[in-house]
Design a protein around this motif. Structure first.
Motif: not given
Length: 296
Positions: A172-173, A186-194, A197-204, A208-213
């Motif tokens: 997990p990320p 100050e780093a800028h983080v996005l997450n993929g992996y469909a 973990y979208m909401l948890q990643m936004l909380e920490v 944003g998120v990079m899923p499929g389309c």
């Protein structure tokens, strides 16, 4: 000019439509771009893993990149092209070409073929970052590349290159990202992996998120929704994406089939080797489309 702060929200990886004979379906590709640019996403990225980039030849890739830049020129989405070359010389050349073509940002898959040393991978990433001025989304996907990097090592890169964005896809990320942002706040983080973990990643601290389309509207609703609404929608989505993320080729095929079932692309062919869906998989996809009321 696109800045790092604009690289946020929902930024899907564009799928690659093919004809049943395995040729690139440029008409479906244009129709897909038109659809995606009108569903509320913040950006689009071409030539990610979900774009089946290893299955495209150089002439196809160049033509697709030109269409991608042109078709989205007057849309309110940032346009990112992924640099996936395992040669540093070629990666630098391609990054400069994409910037000159008008890409708003790049994504960079670090080299992993024949297990290069950590020093050579770091030099590769640095060379690409130094070759361009637009934001570069550096992928950290150790499950796909087999190449782990510590949060502290990644943070050193963030401090050195302010136009770097970090797409963190370890599994997990969340804890990795929390540690990374402690070293480089100050780093800028996005997450993929469909978006698992979208909401948890936004909380920490993720941006944003990079899923499929193939069902981008759902991610937009989660990203923009009130907390409880977003949680409920994400929980409804989880059983589907957890199943499909068992293998990259599995979810690539599923996403393509969803796009076809929705009437957005003409065929769901994936260039081989790929993944064969079962009748149960197809029924599962139809249930998903019905449950979330997805149409073209």
């Amino acid at each position: 000019m696109t800045t790092v702060t604009k690289i946020q929200g929902v930024n899907p990886i564009v799928a690659m439509p093919f004809t049943p004979q395995g040729e690139v379906d440029f008409m479906s590709f244009r129709r897909l771009l038109a659809h995606l640019s009108n569903v509320g996403v913040n950006g689009l990225t071409l030539f990610g893993i979900a774009s089946e980039f290893p299955k495209l030849d150089d002439s196809e890739r160049l033509q697709l990149a030109e269409i991608f830049i042109a078709e989205l020129a007057n849309k309110s989405v940032f346009r990112a092209l992924s640099v996936t070359d395992h040669s540093t010389d070629l990666a630098v050349r391609r990054a400069r070409r994409y910037q000159s073509m008008g890409a708003d940002a790049l994504m960079l898959l670090p080299p992993f073929f024949l297990q290069p040393s950590l020093a050579s991978v770091q030099a590769h990433i640095a060379a690409v970052l130094e070759a361009v001025t637009i934001p570069v989304m550096v992928q950290y996907a150790p499950g796909e590349t087999g190449f782990p990097v510590t949060a502290a090592q990644l943070a050193e890169m963030a401090k050195r290159y302010p136009h770097a964005v970090f797409k963190i896809e370890c599994n997990p990320p969340v804890e990795y990202t929390r540690e990374f942002l402690q070293y480089a706040p100050e780093a800028h983080v996005l997450n993929g992996y469909a978006g698992l973990y979208m909401l948890q990643m936004l909380e920490v601290g993720g941006k944003g998120v990079m899923p499929g389309c193939s069902f981008s509207e759902i991610y937009v609703r989660i990203y923009r929704g009130e907390h409880q609404q977003a949680v409920q929608l994400h929980e409804a989505l989880l059983p589907y994406i957890q199943r499909w993320m068992q293998h990259c080729e599995y979810i690539i095929q599923v996403e393509k089939t969803i796009l076809q079932r929705r009437g957005i692309i003409a065929d769901d062919y994936c260039r081989k080797p790929g993944w064969s869906l079962t009748n149960d998989d197809v029924n599962h996809i139809d249930s998903f489309i019905s449950q979330f009321n997805l149409s073209a």
